[in-house]
Design an enzyme around this catalytic site. Sequence first.
Site, mmCIF file in Angstrom:
data_model
loop_
_atom_site.group_PDB
_atom_site.id
_atom_site.type_symbol
_atom_site.label_atom_id
_atom_site.label_comp_id
_atom_site.label_asym_id
_atom_site.label_seq_id
_atom_site.Cartn_x
_atom_site.Cartn_y
_atom_site.Cartn_z
ATOM 1 C CE LYS A 156 -3.976 1.864 2.601
ATOM 2 N NZ LYS A 156 -4.823 1.656 3.807
ATOM 3 C CB SER A 199 -8.177 3.284 2.774
ATOM 4 O OG SER A 199 -7.331 2.699 3.746
ATOM 5 C CB SER A 202 -8.347 0.343 5.696
ATOM 6 O OG SER A 202 -9.087 1.531 5.628
#
Lengths: 501, 105, 488
Positions: free
Chosen positions: C84, C159, C183
């Site tokens: 990420k 996310s 997330s």
Amino acid sequence: MTTAPRPDVSPLTPEESAARHEQWEMVVGLEVHVQLLTRTKAFCSCSTEFGAPPNTNVCPVCLALPGALPVLNDQAVELAVRAALALDCKVHETSVFARKNYFYPDLPKGYQISQFDQPLATGGRLVIGSSEDGADVAVRITRVHLEEDAGKSLHDRYAGATAVDLNRAGVPLIEIVSEPDLRSAAESAAYLRLLKQLLEYARVSDVSMEQGSLRVDANLSVRRRGESKLGTKTEVKNMNSFAAVERALVSEYDRQISVLESGGVVQQQTMLWDGARGRVRPSRVKEGSDDYRYFPDPDLLPLVIESKRVDRIKREMPELPAARRDRLAQEYSLARSDVDVLTATPELAEYFESVARAAGDAKAAANWVMGDVLAAVNARGQPLETFPVRPDDLGTLIGMVRDGVVSRTAAKRVFTEMMETGRPPAQVAADAGLLQVGADDQLTQWMDEVLGENPREAERFIAGERKLQGVLVGLVMKKSGGRADPKRVNQLLASRAQQGK
Amino acid sequence: MSIRPEDVRHVAHLARLAVDESRLPALATQLASILEHMEVLQRVDTNGVAPVEGVGAGSTPLRPDSGPPIPLGHPIESFAPEVRDGLLIVPRLATHGEEEAERSP
Amino acid sequence: MSSSPLTEIPVRDIARGVRDGSLSARTVVERAFDHACEIGSGAGGLNIILAGNERAADMADEVAETAQRTEFAGRLAGVPVALKDNIATLDMPTTCGSRILEGYVSPFEATAVTRLREHGAIPVAKTNMDEFAMGSSTENSAYGPARNPVDTSRVPGGSSGGSAAAVAAGLVPVALGSETGGSVRQPASFCGVVGVKPTYGRVSRFGLVAFGSSLDQIGVFGRRVDDAARVLQVIAGRDVRDSTTADVPVDTYYSAANAERLDGVVVGRPAEYFPESLDPGIRSLCDRALDALRERGAEVRDVSLPHTDLAIPVYYIVAPAEASSNLARFDGIRYGLRVPSERGLAGLYEETRSRGFGPEVTRRILLGTYVLSAGYYDAYYRKAQAARTLIADDFRSVFQAGVHVLFTPTAPSTAFPIGAVTDPYEMYLSDIFTATANLAGVPAMSLPVGRSGGLPVGGQFIAPHFGEAKMFEAAYVLERALGEDAHR
Ligand SMILES: [Mg+2]
Ligand SMILES: [Zn+2]
């Protein structure tokens, strides 16, 4: 004749000023920030060394790079606890780091890691004198907490720009907050001097205002004498020396009285000391615009200090000024006023004690240290630690005077030479021919020469004008280059006068 | 607790976010409608409940007072917008003399 | 061209193959890049990758060479990993999906990445995300929304949507994401992969760009439970650079990899996670999973976590409050975007931050600043932190009463169409079943339990603090029990 700008805008005559001070009481509390003597910063392993090239003592943590996290320095805790204990505070088992949020170019994270509602220590005191009945006069310490320093903003280096150096960002500080117990500028200065001395003795800080390792803000209000309610206070900042603190407090005190006497009210605001103009002025930043939004820092757990550790730090506490003063007065039978001079700094006290031990004569050691040593150190403007005359050598020199090996006069010359060369006193005295001469042959020869060169004085002396003896001894001493033993010269002169009759 | 446009203006200033005056009412309404959902908390009895403060147990760990620091893989110049003589450069503060003093460390 | 990319091989087998020389690390990595090109994973396509690692192939060679030369025991030798974009890397930018960090290359590396590399894993790409991890759909990225590989008209969740999608699309067998409130688990559920959020303090946050520091935790995506377990194994553990990592020994997470049964294991079914209003498709898949657990010997027990409904209000006070402070460092002075202004420094701050942050980040900074500001702190922040204690206590009592793990749906819905959710609070409700674990700090994971309307549905296990091993054990057994049904 042109009028120089008045350093103080106060239009008061000394009499008016005195009348005012009789009516109005100054109430002061001080907030002092002190840098702790650690090798590395509070929350990262960067060096705290002063004077490194800009932005070289920085890392991801103190640059606040995305993803970096703080880890607390053990030694910062150690020194903060030591300072708190020296100030008679209660050290709390659990204290909490909080973020103080505000924007400033030299505050990299946009918040300062500090402590807020659960500080390291509270409830201490610092004795600043004694009352007429001998009781201690103490200033109460509200709290001592641990926090990190900001970086440095240089506003005058480049046109139109502010330059930021983050070497200092993250250096550990303690903030020492006093109760509003101070009643005059002089008392405030005394508090600061004693606080500085205490922290030096506790070896927690350099406490140098010049290097920025000690910084002072003041809260000041006034009230009519006899009144118990506190007036509205203002915060006074931007003072860069103890002298500036005194002047700023007086300036703000006068300003508040003027406001009140003209029927106004004191606004709660920040005042800045303007050293060049010699007065305080209000800061232009709106009050209330500083909402710091404190909250516990989630990157750090609460700091838990076990009572075992506090006890150990207490046990290992270096001797503090009060104890040292008492001990010196007792152990060396010195006058209080001398003790106060000799204990001004821990280094000086240490120096004195070494000299006294080496000389075996505390009185003489005290006189030398308070006289020649302090004068020379002050003249050099260098710290005592680098003073070339080491205590053992000075002790030896004092012994040589006592044993009549050198005269008092010659000893001063030996001392000067030692200061320049750092050589031991016996060598210096021998090489310079300053060893005292007590042999009657040599002394008689010098005496005869002096009497021969000053026939009128010699005649009057022999005739019984005994007060001339001092003059003649002085002339002999001069002729001998200070080497003659004055005691023996006196005896020889006296017996010559006797014979002459 | 309703949130007014002037509250948004104040908070935006604290957060150093430029919010257009014309957008203040809409933002206030939006934040108010979010905060409305938080009102449920006011009805919860939290008397005697200690707030979460630092996650986990024990003391914050302490590190020894020694280096070396975590190294920078590339120098400040490679990521800072403006550097001169090793110093980070920003526009001069209009009230620099006093802002310096304003900021308590 | 292989229909099954090399990256579909289990992590354990890739590492074993690279270590014994039967598999070329370089080939594995190159195949991952080829596949990324084939399916169009970048901008204009799925938009799940923000940057690739140009050094990946060389790093693969280095790993292979080390494996040849020494008794290299790298548990992840040659395993390509996507990260990420809020996890700091030296070889690729770290933008957090934000304009304010466009092009920013971190001069240091996250501890989790260092540990992956030490075990021979190859960071191959940085993945798209909601800006600063604020969002539940990966639509809030400054670099455009990411798409769900299962249905490209839909969001991958967020996310960490890019990382979930990268695993779902077969680009990598495993990826790192981060969680502040669901997330990892919610996008895992939306994309039909496994997503693990460890106990708070289990994995170092050093190098993870902070959002809500008391909630943030790096998490792991895998195609299978075992893949995720093996990656977590490597990155878990105390880190002297993160004060909030725990000094608790790391259990072996894959020891139950071959377990068939859960005899003696008590699985709690919290009523609050199965409300009347729960989507029937999701309910029936979760019921099927619970049946499978019973069949394998587990005792399923009805339990209650009465403060569950406080989770979203508490979360949306605590996380924005911490974020408002964490994001203050993005000021245009030391790194990242700087927008000069005629209004000097004050203007520079405001212009930089206003142009650098997107609308959701701006909204949360304002919200967070508000709840911390004078006069509101007690009513909001302090109150929320106290309510958070109640939520944590709920879990504590259930686990103390003998429940080993909880089982719940991961999310209240399946992946929704891009652009479908516009009300911020409605979006926040995506995290209704996941935010509780972040607030309590307990570990939780999502794994596929089937499809509803053709879209993946995740089931969630929640375990006590540092109870990851038990959680994995339950997940291994459920995965095996469901078999292909998990993806049908
Ligand atoms: Mg302070
Ligand atoms: Zn540093």
